[in-house]
Design an enzyme around this catalytic site. Sequence first.
Site, short mmCIF file in Angstrom:
data_model
loop_
_atom_site.label_atom_id
_atom_site.label_comp_id
_atom_site.label_asym_id
_atom_site.label_seq_id
_atom_site.Cartn_x
_atom_site.Cartn_y
_atom_site.Cartn_z
N LYS A 22 0.94 -1.12 -0.09
CA LYS A 22 -0.05 0.05 0.09
C LYS A 22 1.04 1.30 0.14
O LYS A 22 0.65 2.14 -0.85
CB LYS A 22 -1.08 0.11 1.34
CG LYS A 22 -1.55 1.59 1.61
CD LYS A 22 -2.47 1.23 2.74
CE LYS A 22 -1.65 1.56 4.09
NZ LYS A 22 -1.44 3.06 4.33
N ASN A 23 1.88 1.13 1.08
CA ASN A 23 2.63 2.53 1.05
C ASN A 23 3.68 2.91 -0.13
O ASN A 23 4.26 3.66 -0.23
CB ASN A 23 3.40 2.58 2.40
CG ASN A 23 2.19 2.61 3.51
OD1 ASN A 23 1.10 3.05 3.37
ND2 ASN A 23 2.53 2.62 4.79
N CYS A 126 -5.19 8.43 9.54
CA CYS A 126 -5.24 7.62 10.99
C CYS A 126 -4.77 8.37 12.09
O CYS A 126 -4.25 9.46 12.03
CB CYS A 126 -4.15 6.23 10.85
SG CYS A 126 -4.44 5.04 10.09
N ARG A 131 0.78 14.44 13.53
CA ARG A 131 1.13 14.23 12.22
C ARG A 131 1.38 15.40 11.24
O ARG A 131 0.29 15.60 10.38
CB ARG A 131 0.35 13.14 11.38
CG ARG A 131 0.74 11.74 12.26
CD ARG A 131 -0.23 10.67 11.55
NE ARG A 131 0.56 10.12 10.35
CZ ARG A 131 0.12 9.25 9.59
NH1 ARG A 131 -1.21 8.61 9.83
NH2 ARG A 131 0.91 8.63 8.57
N ASP A 316 4.79 0.36 11.93
CA ASP A 316 3.59 -0.30 11.48
C ASP A 316 3.41 -1.78 11.74
O ASP A 316 2.34 -2.14 11.48
CB ASP A 316 3.60 -0.16 9.95
CG ASP A 316 3.33 1.37 9.44
OD1 ASP A 316 2.83 2.21 10.27
OD2 ASP A 316 3.42 1.57 8.24
N ARG A 408 -8.68 -0.39 4.48
CA ARG A 408 -7.86 0.44 4.04
C ARG A 408 -6.27 -0.09 3.52
O ARG A 408 -5.77 0.42 2.75
CB ARG A 408 -7.60 1.42 4.87
CG ARG A 408 -8.88 2.55 5.15
CD ARG A 408 -8.51 3.62 5.80
NE ARG A 408 -7.00 4.16 5.79
CZ ARG A 408 -6.30 4.66 6.42
NH1 ARG A 408 -6.41 4.57 7.82
NH2 ARG A 408 -5.03 5.01 5.88
#
Length: 429
Positions: A22-23, A126, A131, A316, A408
Amino acid sequence: MDRIRIVGGNKLNGIIPISGAKNAALPLMIAGLLSEDTLILDNVPRLADVAQLQRILGNHGVDIMSAGKRPGDHEYQGQTLHISAADIIDTTAPYELVSRMRASFWVIAPLVARMHEAKVSLPGGCAIGTRPVDLLIMALEKLGAEMTIDGGYVIAKAPGGLKGANIDFPKVTVSGTHVALMAATLAKGTTVITNAACEPEIVDVADCLNKMGARIAGAGTTRIVVEGVTKLRGARHTVLPDRIETGTYAMAVAMTGGDVQLAGARPELLQSALDVLTQAGAIISVNNEGIRVARNGAGIRPVTVSTAPFPGFPTDLQAQLMSLMACADGSSHITETIFENRFMHVQELARFGARISLDGETATIEGIKKLRGAPVMATDLRASVSLVIAGLAAEGETMVNRVYHLDRGFERLEDKLSACGATIERISG
Ligand code: EPU
């Protein structure tokens, strides 16, 4: 709202295919904005975040075609996206779209680099800390963009185009590095990025940009040098395997016991996590098809781990490791150094009976023999999956609520796990 029901206690045995990351997929799709030609991305995971980014790019005028499956394709094969940003008709990314996913803020870099202007809503995403985006703004300012914040929007203007610069990040930031890298590809002259993030997803994006005609050297080290070019062309690139999905399933097997082949996984993407799992008593072996993880009989040994930028232990995987340590033979310590508030799973793990205490950024986990299933929910993606892992190992039934967080970032989670013997199902509605 969908829920996931798990009846715990089954060992996991079989093969789990690892999806595209995903990232990496998200910034790669965003990089498509840099060229008038088509960027073809293979192995893109089918995830809610990818679909959301398709909507955001569509709003800028990008055409995205998703190629269908072909005979012989594996049922889990990722999708191929044809991303064509021939005409960018709108350089604004509105609040309604960006507030749902933090990474979508990164469109600011290719937009200002190619169109010389961008107006992008401050991001959401999230709930794992404040952030901020100050370092992304700093990087674009260094490259010559005039940056203002107005009404919740960041406005970037560079009427004469961006200019190469030295960008020295005061702290390691994945988002900052992605933004600096993408913007620098079309800046006039040389950009040197120091204290750059070394994450494999940065390297994957840099590889793709180089295929598009960019001149980037040093990606994967802390010093990246970019020689700006006037134009980027189309290219074809395959998204690298998801190291966080790999580590998540590896932790699940370490917790339930069993023997699973993580097909397509690449060990060098998560060596630190594999080392921690070995220390905890899992048997890890690497073969041509990926990584094999097993645990037979022996208990789980406690560990002391701090999260760190790559190649350190990834933030993560912190929540998933905490689930595993909830059943270790002794006390473990996990320190979170990347995000200041990434412990929402602690309260929920307590619902399974886990004994965890928090002192600042360190969690102490007193392992217990057996968790007991419970109704739970979480407010971010990785925390949610840590509850799934706990549910797989717990006695009795677990109901994981707010499943949209899982959708997600984990492709066909319940299918992949039930194929390995887990009792897990999605309850719609
Ligand atoms: N930071 C600042 N200012 C900035 C940018 C970041 O202070 O302008 C701080 C952050 O608040 C944080 C630290 O720097 O404390 C690191 O943030 P970073 O920019 O590295 O994180 P990110 O790019 O926002 C990506 C991943 C995250 C992953 C982190 C760290 C994507 C789409 N997201 O976030 O993934 O946790 O790097 O590895 O790539 C997830 O997938 O669940 C996820 C949260």
